[in-house]
Design a protein around this motif. Structure first.
Motif, PDB file in Angstrom:
ATOM      1  N   PHE A 243      33.839  -6.129  57.903  1.00 10.90           N
ATOM      2  CA  PHE A 243      34.311  -4.720  58.222  1.00 10.90           C
ATOM      3  C   PHE A 243      34.717  -3.890  57.216  1.00 10.90           C
ATOM      4  N   LEU A 244      36.031  -4.346  56.644  1.00  9.17           N
ATOM      5  CA  LEU A 244      36.327  -3.401  55.547  1.00  9.17           C
ATOM      6  C   LEU A 244      35.467  -3.420  54.242  1.00  9.17           C
TER       7      LEU A 244
ATOM      8  N   PRO B  25      46.344   0.214  60.612  1.00  2.76           N
ATOM      9  CA  PRO B  25      46.112  -1.144  59.766  1.00  2.76           C
ATOM     10  C   PRO B  25      44.752  -0.801  58.845  1.00  2.76           C
ATOM     11  N   HIS B  26      43.909  -0.363  59.287  1.00  3.10           N
ATOM     12  CA  HIS B  26      42.540  -0.500  58.856  1.00  3.10           C
ATOM     13  C   HIS B  26      42.622   0.830  57.598  1.00  3.10           C
ATOM     14  N   LEU B  27      43.320   1.821  58.015  1.00  6.22           N
ATOM     15  CA  LEU B  27      43.537   2.899  56.810  1.00  6.22           C
ATOM     16  C   LEU B  27      44.472   2.432  55.808  1.00  6.22           C
TER      17      LEU B  27
ATOM     18  N   ASN C 210      42.854   2.046  52.076  1.00  7.48           N
ATOM     19  CA  ASN C 210      43.579   2.831  50.835  1.00  7.48           C
ATOM     20  C   ASN C 210      43.787   1.835  49.797  1.00  7.48           C
ATOM     21  N   GLU C 211      44.146   0.566  49.963  1.00  4.12           N
ATOM     22  CA  GLU C 211      44.833  -0.256  49.253  1.00  4.12           C
ATOM     23  C   GLU C 211      43.505  -0.687  48.317  1.00  4.12           C
ATOM     24  N   LYS C 212      42.517  -1.062  49.011  1.00  3.94           N
ATOM     25  CA  LYS C 212      41.338  -1.442  48.115  1.00  3.94           C
ATOM     26  C   LYS C 212      40.722  -0.290  47.423  1.00  3.94           C
ATOM     27  N   LEU C 213      40.792   0.991  47.581  1.00  5.72           N
ATOM     28  CA  LEU C 213      40.507   2.149  46.983  1.00  5.72           C
ATOM     29  C   LEU C 213      41.459   2.018  45.786  1.00  5.72           C
TER      30      LEU C 213
ATOM     31  N   SER D 283      42.208   7.515  42.821  1.00  4.42           N
ATOM     32  CA  SER D 283      43.718   7.982  43.188  1.00  4.42           C
ATOM     33  C   SER D 283      43.307   8.669  44.341  1.00  4.42           C
ATOM     34  N   LEU D 284      44.071   8.397  45.433  1.00  2.86           N
ATOM     35  CA  LEU D 284      44.138   9.144  46.763  1.00  2.86           C
ATOM     36  C   LEU D 284      44.468  10.591  46.609  1.00  2.86           C
ATOM     37  N   ASP D 285      45.336  10.933  45.841  1.00  4.60           N
ATOM     38  CA  ASP D 285      46.013  12.174  45.902  1.00  4.60           C
ATOM     39  C   ASP D 285      44.602  12.980  45.104  1.00  4.60           C
TER      40      ASP D 285
END
Length: 213
Positions: free
Chosen positions: A38-39, A63-65, A69-72, A78-80
């Protein structure tokens, strides 16, 4: 209002589907056998959108978020920066549900208020939008079948009016009783299904039941 596809119109898409070819209005589902599968699919959906300059909305469990986010982050995103550029909006699925569920049933007006505000923000600067929603899977896990199907219907109506692609996913473990009937309930609300790549996966119940090999 667009009519849902009939059994013969269904597309059996591979797990590595090229997301850029998924059209607006498509409502895609994956019934997955493990979180890694899934991820990986969700990651491809999100990163293809980002690279295409779409705004990607992700409404997922905590948990999925965190895993997404860790995979990204590990892939150099950069999430920011993504947030500042209005390319990635994320929400906790439980928190989102709390905004429109009334007596264990989706309130159409409250749902519309929530998703309309999200889409308005996402479409800033005339961006295209794609969204992933896991709220339906949360309801399904609670065995709230009627509420799950109703929420899928509300999503369909909204997708058609706003022209964006919606991706949903359900864990295979949630289909424990009368699997054929359960799969048909869920699949009837979607226009495409992504194969897990596992021939024994529960998603194949649907294909076999309607004669798609």
């Amino acid at each position: 209002m667009k009519t849902l596809k009939t059994h013969n119109d269904w597309t059996k898409s591979p797990g590595n589907v090229f997301w850029a070819e998924i059209a607006p209005y498509d409502h895609v589902v994956q019934i997955y056998d493990n979180d890694e599968t899934f991820l990986n699919t969700l990651f491809a959906f999100v990163t293809d959108g980002i690279k295409s300059k779409d705004c990607v909305i992700v409404i997922a469990t905590k948990p999925h978020l965190e895993s997404l986010n860790e995979k990204l982050y590990q892939s150099g995103f950069s999430l920011d920066d993504l947030s500042a550029r209005n390319l990635y909006l994320s929400l906790d699925a439980e928190a989102a549900l709390s905004k429109f569920m009334v007596n264990d049933w989706p309130d159409a007006t409250l749902f519309l208020d929530l998703v309309s505000s999200l889409i308005a923000k996402a479409k800033k600067d005339n961006r295209r939008v794609r969204a992933f929603g896991e709220m339906v899977a949360v309801l399904w896990a609670r065995e709230q079948v009627g509420a799950t199907v109703r929420l899928e219907q509300l999503w369909n109506q909204f997708c058609e009016s706003q022209a964006f692609c919606l991706f949903c996913a359900y864990p295979q473990s949630g289909f424990t009783q009368d699997a054929v009937d359960s799969v048909l309930h869920i699949c009837s609300a979607h226009s495409k299904m992504i194969s897990t790549g596992n021939d024994r996966g529960i998603s194949d119940i649907y294909y076999k039941s309607v004669g798609i090999a």
